[in-house]
Every structure is written in structure tokens, then in C-alpha cells.
Design a protein around this motif. Structure first.
Motif, PDB file in Angstrom:
ATOM      1  N   SER A 195       0.667  -1.133  -0.119  1.00  0.00           N
ATOM      2  CA  SER A 195       0.009   0.082  -0.053  1.00  0.00           C
ATOM      3  C   SER A 195       0.851   1.222  -0.170  1.00  0.00           C
ATOM      4  CB  SER A 195      -0.884   0.096   1.042  1.00  0.00           C
ATOM      5  OG  SER A 195      -0.351  -0.139   2.300  1.00  0.00           O
ATOM      6  N   GLN A 196       1.930   1.361   0.745  1.00  0.00           N
ATOM      7  CA  GLN A 196       2.794   2.431   0.871  1.00  0.00           C
ATOM      8  C   GLN A 196       4.217   2.109   1.199  1.00  0.00           C
ATOM      9  OE1 GLN A 196       0.664   4.902   3.359  1.00  0.00           O
ATOM     10  NE2 GLN A 196       1.445   4.187   4.880  1.00  0.00           N
ATOM     11  N   ASP A 197       5.339   3.039   1.317  1.00  0.00           N
ATOM     12  CA  ASP A 197       6.469   2.915   1.729  1.00  0.00           C
ATOM     13  C   ASP A 197       6.602   3.691   2.975  1.00  0.00           C
ATOM     14  OD1 ASP A 197       7.342   1.619  -0.816  1.00  0.00           O
ATOM     15  OD2 ASP A 197       7.864   3.386  -1.759  1.00  0.00           O
ATOM     16  N   LEU A 198       7.376   3.055   3.572  1.00  0.00           N
ATOM     17  CA  LEU A 198       7.574   3.502   5.237  1.00  0.00           C
ATOM     18  C   LEU A 198       9.069   3.897   5.352  1.00  0.00           C
ATOM     19  CD1 LEU A 198       5.485   0.953   7.138  1.00  0.00           C
ATOM     20  CD2 LEU A 198       4.729   3.204   6.469  1.00  0.00           C
ATOM     21  N   LEU A 199       9.093   4.902   6.162  1.00  0.00           N
ATOM     22  CA  LEU A 199      10.749   5.374   6.531  1.00  0.00           C
ATOM     23  C   LEU A 199      10.926   4.445   8.075  1.00  0.00           C
ATOM     24  CD1 LEU A 199      11.369   9.142   5.659  1.00  0.00           C
ATOM     25  CD2 LEU A 199      12.237   7.113   4.421  1.00  0.00           C
ATOM     26  N   GLU A 200      11.923   3.910   8.146  1.00  0.00           N
ATOM     27  CA  GLU A 200      12.278   3.371   9.473  1.00  0.00           C
ATOM     28  C   GLU A 200      13.291   4.211   9.850  1.00  0.00           C
ATOM     29  OE1 GLU A 200      13.735  -0.499  12.075  1.00  0.00           O
ATOM     30  OE2 GLU A 200      13.688  -0.583   9.926  1.00  0.00           O
ATOM     31  N   ILE A 201      12.928   4.912  11.323  1.00  0.00           N
ATOM     32  CA  ILE A 201      13.745   6.000  11.688  1.00  0.00           C
ATOM     33  C   ILE A 201      14.094   5.535  13.181  1.00  0.00           C
ATOM     34  CG2 ILE A 201      13.554   8.362  12.561  1.00  0.00           C
ATOM     35  CD1 ILE A 201      11.332   9.100  10.535  1.00  0.00           C
TER      36      ILE A 201
ATOM     37  N   LEU B 190       6.272   9.789  16.174  1.00  0.00           N
ATOM     38  CA  LEU B 190       7.663   9.601  16.612  1.00  0.00           C
ATOM     39  C   LEU B 190       7.750   9.289  18.016  1.00  0.00           C
ATOM     40  CD1 LEU B 190       9.085  12.705  14.770  1.00  0.00           C
ATOM     41  CD2 LEU B 190       9.238  10.393  13.825  1.00  0.00           C
ATOM     42  N   ASP B 191       6.919   9.172  18.597  1.00  0.00           N
ATOM     43  CA  ASP B 191       6.891   8.815  20.090  1.00  0.00           C
ATOM     44  C   ASP B 191       5.373   8.040  20.312  1.00  0.00           C
ATOM     45  OD1 ASP B 191       6.807   8.314  22.833  1.00  0.00           O
ATOM     46  OD2 ASP B 191       6.546  10.427  23.394  1.00  0.00           O
ATOM     47  N   PRO B 192       5.446   6.525  19.963  1.00  0.00           N
ATOM     48  CA  PRO B 192       4.263   5.804  20.292  1.00  0.00           C
ATOM     49  C   PRO B 192       3.774   6.021  21.521  1.00  0.00           C
ATOM     50  CG  PRO B 192       5.915   4.653  19.003  1.00  0.00           C
ATOM     51  CD  PRO B 192       6.714   5.863  19.371  1.00  0.00           C
ATOM     52  N   GLU B 193       4.301   6.176  22.680  1.00  0.00           N
ATOM     53  CA  GLU B 193       3.770   6.327  24.046  1.00  0.00           C
ATOM     54  C   GLU B 193       3.038   7.751  24.012  1.00  0.00           C
ATOM     55  OE1 GLU B 193       4.556   3.779  26.160  1.00  0.00           O
ATOM     56  OE2 GLU B 193       5.534   2.949  24.787  1.00  0.00           O
ATOM     57  N   GLY B 194       3.263   8.394  23.216  1.00  0.00           N
ATOM     58  CA  GLY B 194       2.583   9.847  23.144  1.00  0.00           C
ATOM     59  C   GLY B 194       1.262   9.853  22.536  1.00  0.00           C
ATOM     60  N   ALA B 195       0.684   8.490  21.946  1.00  0.00           N
ATOM     61  CA  ALA B 195      -0.379   8.192  21.081  1.00  0.00           C
ATOM     62  C   ALA B 195      -1.510   8.754  21.769  1.00  0.00           C
ATOM     63  CB  ALA B 195      -0.507   7.135  20.578  1.00  0.00           C
ATOM     64  N   GLU B 196      -2.345   9.472  21.175  1.00  0.00           N
ATOM     65  CA  GLU B 196      -3.714   9.644  21.978  1.00  0.00           C
ATOM     66  C   GLU B 196      -4.603   8.536  21.692  1.00  0.00           C
ATOM     67  OE1 GLU B 196      -5.689  12.876  19.976  1.00  0.00           O
ATOM     68  OE2 GLU B 196      -3.958  14.327  20.082  1.00  0.00           O
ATOM     69  N   VAL B 197      -5.296   8.072  22.840  1.00  0.00           N
ATOM     70  CA  VAL B 197      -6.284   6.821  22.890  1.00  0.00           C
ATOM     71  C   VAL B 197      -7.588   7.603  22.425  1.00  0.00           C
ATOM     72  CG1 VAL B 197      -7.378   5.278  24.164  1.00  0.00           C
ATOM     73  CG2 VAL B 197      -4.941   5.959  24.507  1.00  0.00           C
ATOM     74  N   VAL B 198      -7.932   7.134  21.393  1.00  0.00           N
ATOM     75  CA  VAL B 198      -9.630   7.584  20.851  1.00  0.00           C
ATOM     76  C   VAL B 198     -10.427   6.339  20.968  1.00  0.00           C
ATOM     77  CG1 VAL B 198     -11.058   8.233  18.682  1.00  0.00           C
ATOM     78  CG2 VAL B 198      -8.293   8.922  19.210  1.00  0.00           C
ATOM     79  N   PRO B 199     -11.579   6.590  22.003  1.00  0.00           N
ATOM     80  CA  PRO B 199     -12.539   5.411  22.221  1.00  0.00           C
ATOM     81  C   PRO B 199     -13.239   4.890  20.722  1.00  0.00           C
ATOM     82  CG  PRO B 199     -13.061   7.212  23.334  1.00  0.00           C
ATOM     83  CD  PRO B 199     -11.816   7.687  22.631  1.00  0.00           C
ATOM     84  N   SER B 200     -13.296   3.480  20.708  1.00  0.00           N
ATOM     85  CA  SER B 200     -13.725   3.086  19.628  1.00  0.00           C
ATOM     86  C   SER B 200     -15.275   3.347  19.491  1.00  0.00           C
ATOM     87  CB  SER B 200     -13.524   1.660  19.519  1.00  0.00           C
ATOM     88  OG  SER B 200     -14.228   0.961  20.735  1.00  0.00           O
ATOM     89  N   GLU B 201     -15.923   3.567  20.615  1.00  0.00           N
ATOM     90  CA  GLU B 201     -17.473   3.973  20.566  1.00  0.00           C
ATOM     91  C   GLU B 201     -17.756   4.820  21.374  1.00  0.00           C
ATOM     92  OE1 GLU B 201     -20.252   0.654  20.631  1.00  0.00           O
ATOM     93  OE2 GLU B 201     -18.801  -0.672  19.369  1.00  0.00           O
TER      94      GLU B 201
ATOM     95  N   LEU C 243       8.212   3.535  12.515  1.00  0.00           N
ATOM     96  CA  LEU C 243       7.946   3.499  11.130  1.00  0.00           C
ATOM     97  C   LEU C 243       7.232   4.742  10.861  1.00  0.00           C
ATOM     98  CD1 LEU C 243       7.200  -0.169  10.603  1.00  0.00           C
ATOM     99  CD2 LEU C 243       9.259   1.124  10.194  1.00  0.00           C
ATOM    100  N   VAL C 244       7.519   5.592   9.718  1.00  0.00           N
ATOM    101  CA  VAL C 244       6.660   6.715   9.503  1.00  0.00           C
ATOM    102  C   VAL C 244       6.471   6.511   7.944  1.00  0.00           C
ATOM    103  CG1 VAL C 244       6.790   9.322   8.910  1.00  0.00           C
ATOM    104  CG2 VAL C 244       7.772   8.297  11.077  1.00  0.00           C
TER     105      VAL C 244
END
Length: 184
Positions: A125-131, A167-178, A140-141
């Protein structure tokens, strides 16, 4: 320098043609009649393109070294590489060879140092940069203009538009599924 340009797929017909999984933006150049390609197998083999053609949206390639279906099947799943000059560039200025991106410094749109490109991962589907981030973790970006707005080969850097969790997976926002799932 050798660059991967494809992966050999299944045989097509009985005359040695194979379906090629293309990994280059220049298939007509890389799979031209007479082109020499080198497999990534151990030991590597040199294959010479006898002919190539497009059939139902798929590139079919016949190698001199695969005169029949049996010989073609023995090549299945091998990656093939083309010799590319060190100073050669793709025709499209928005395209890059992996080797040009690996080793570039990464910074955010605000100018913060964000790491170094250590690989380019090719997905259907697309290319990713591994950083590699400062501290050693890798992320992966997606290599899309919205997230990677600038690549400057001369200055040897890539700009990444940082988003929460990119860039910081620990800083991801948690979005409720419902609605109403928050806090569960």
C-alpha cells in the motif's frame, strides 16, 4: 550499486515466462530486453531478460536462463537487483532510491532533531521510513507528503510533520472506539 527492482512470482504458461512483482518505478527500463539482473540468492545468479510484456496489469518477464515452466518455477520468490550508477537519479524529482534516504538525519517541522533514517520498508500500500530515534528506539513513518513534507538530499535531512504517536508511540492519543468507551 545493486538495487532491488523486483521479486519473481509464479510461472505463466509453459514457455518460461514469470509474473514479476515490481519494486521499481522504472520497470520498462529495468526489465528491458537484454537487461542483466542479479538475484539476491546465495550464491547470486545473473539473469538476462529475454523479453518482457504487460499482461492484465502484470509484468511478465522471460529470462534467457528459464527456457520453460520448470526452470521458471525454480526462480520463484527470488529478488532481483539491477546495477544502478552511484550518481544516477530517478527521472521524477519526487522519487528517491532507498540508498539516498538511508542515513539522512530526521528533524521535525519545528526544527527538533528526531533521529536518522535506517531503512525504507516497501509495503503493497505504501512505503515507510524506518527511523532510529534518539535513545535507540525505531519507529515507522509513512512516506507520504503530509507526514514527510521535505527531503533535502544536498543538506542530508528529512523533515517529518510530527503527530501525536508518530515519532513517540507512547504519546499516542487514545481514541475510544465507540461513544461511552472512554475510561473502560
Amino acid at each position: 550499486m545493486l538495487v532491488i527492482v523486483g521479486r519473481i512470482g509464479r510461472a505463466h504458461g509453459i514457455k518460461g515466462e514469470i509474473g514479476m512483482i515490481v519494486r521499481t518505478d522504472e520497470p520498462d527500463l529495468r526489465f528491458a530486453d537484454g537487461a542483466k539482473l542479479v538475484t539476491t540468492s546465495k550464491p547470486p545468479r545473473t539473469l538476462t531478460v529475454d523479453s518482457s510484456r504487460w499482461h492484465s496489469g502484470r509484468l511478465l518477464v522471460k529470462f534467457v536462463e528459464s527456457p520453460d515452466r520448470t526452470a521458471a518455477e525454480l526462480l520463484r520468490n527470488l529478488e532481483v537487483q539491477a546495477e544502478i550508477g552511484e550518481d544516477e537519479r530517478p527521472e521524477d524529482p519526487e522519487e528517491f532510491y532507498d540508498r539516498e534516504l538511508i542515513g539522512l538525519k530526521v528533524r521535525t517541522t519545528t526544527g527538533d532533531e528526531a533521529g536518522e533514517v535506517i531503512d525504507v520498508v516497501h509495503l503493497p500500500s505504501q512505503d515507510l521510513l524506518e527511523i532510529r530515534r534518539p535513545g535507540g528506539n525505531a519507529v515507522l513513518v509513512p512516506l507520504v507528503e503530509e507526514l514527510v513534507p521535505e527531503i533535502d538530499l544536498d543538506a542530508k535531512y528529512v523533515t517529518v510533520a510530527d503527530r501525536p504517536g508518530l515519532l513517540d508511540p507512547e504519546g499516542a492519543e487514545v481514541v475510544p472506539s465507540e461513544p461511552g468507551d472512554a475510561g473502560r
